[in-house]
Design a protein around this motif. Structure first.
Motif, PDB file in Angstrom:
ATOM      1  N   ARG A  21      29.985  46.122  37.821  1.00  0.00           N
ATOM      2  CA  ARG A  21      31.339  46.772  37.245  1.00  0.00           C
ATOM      3  C   ARG A  21      31.262  47.379  35.927  1.00  0.00           C
ATOM      4  O   ARG A  21      31.649  48.539  35.271  1.00  0.00           O
ATOM      5  N   PHE A 108      38.482  43.488  35.338  1.00  0.00           N
ATOM      6  CA  PHE A 108      38.496  43.877  37.319  1.00  0.00           C
ATOM      7  C   PHE A 108      38.190  43.439  37.672  1.00  0.00           C
ATOM      8  O   PHE A 108      36.848  42.514  37.435  1.00  0.00           O
ATOM      9  N   ASP A 109      38.671  43.088  39.154  1.00  0.00           N
ATOM     10  CA  ASP A 109      38.142  42.034  40.270  1.00  0.00           C
ATOM     11  C   ASP A 109      36.192  42.247  40.054  1.00  0.00           C
ATOM     12  O   ASP A 109      36.128  43.618  39.899  1.00  0.00           O
ATOM     13  N   VAL A 135      37.591  48.833  43.635  1.00  0.00           N
ATOM     14  CA  VAL A 135      36.494  48.729  42.132  1.00  0.00           C
ATOM     15  C   VAL A 135      36.314  49.744  41.969  1.00  0.00           C
ATOM     16  O   VAL A 135      36.790  50.081  40.441  1.00  0.00           O
ATOM     17  N   GLN A 138      39.120  51.990  41.513  1.00  0.00           N
ATOM     18  CA  GLN A 138      39.777  51.256  40.378  1.00  0.00           C
ATOM     19  C   GLN A 138      39.277  51.624  38.735  1.00  0.00           C
ATOM     20  O   GLN A 138      39.836  52.343  37.414  1.00  0.00           O
TER      21      GLN A 138
END
Length: 155
Positions: A21, A108-109, A135, A138
């Motif tokens: 991420r 975030f996931d 993700v 996003q």
């Protein structure tokens, strides 16, 4: 040229392992906002660059393969303006930063976790990659709105 760098917001995307991420966020920031941001990414630990994160970012036209997994301890010398924690664990264990660095949490996931859960249910590799893509998209939306959206996410 130096003046331009001085006016850029130094932003660190912080995650647990700096493998997915936070790497995606740094990649998007370089690709979309390099005129106003000086982005970095790091982890509380270093887990290496996630190959699926590299793959889905490349699909979107952003090459993060040259980025490396950094430990937050190695970036403490940088006079950061903002630290964005992108996962709950990093937010809960976020170290104290010197100077005026503001910490903002935008969770975030976790794509590897989502993909693992899908794999356990027999999902295809493509379905697992879709978790990364979701993700990724996003994070792109979040980065596109930087730095304006930092105020609304301030903790």
């Amino acid at each position: 040229m130096k003046e331009l760098n001085m006016s850029k917001l130094k932003i660190l995307f912080l995650c647990t392992g700096n493998s997915c991420r936070s790497q995606m966020a740094e990649g998007w920031a370089h690709a979309l906002k390099s005129d106003v941001l000086e982005p970095y990414s790091a982890g509380i630990e270093t887990h290496g660059l996630n190959p699926n994160a590299v793959k889905v970012m490349a699909e979107a036209g952003v090459d993060i393969s040259g980025q490396k997994s950094e430990n937050i301890k190695d970036l403490m010398h940088i006079d950061l303006d903002v630290v964005v924690t992108v996962c709950g664990h990093a937010h809960e264990t976020c170290p104290v930063f010197p100077a005026d660095a503001r910490v903002v949490h935008v969770g975030f996931d976790d794509p590897p976790k989502l993909a693992r859960e899908l794999a356990e249910k027999g999902a295809s590799e493509e379905d697992q990659l879709d978790a990364y893509r979701r993700v990724r998209d996003q994070i792109k939306t979040f980065v596109e709105q930087l730095p304006e959206n930092l105020e609304e996410n301030a903790s």
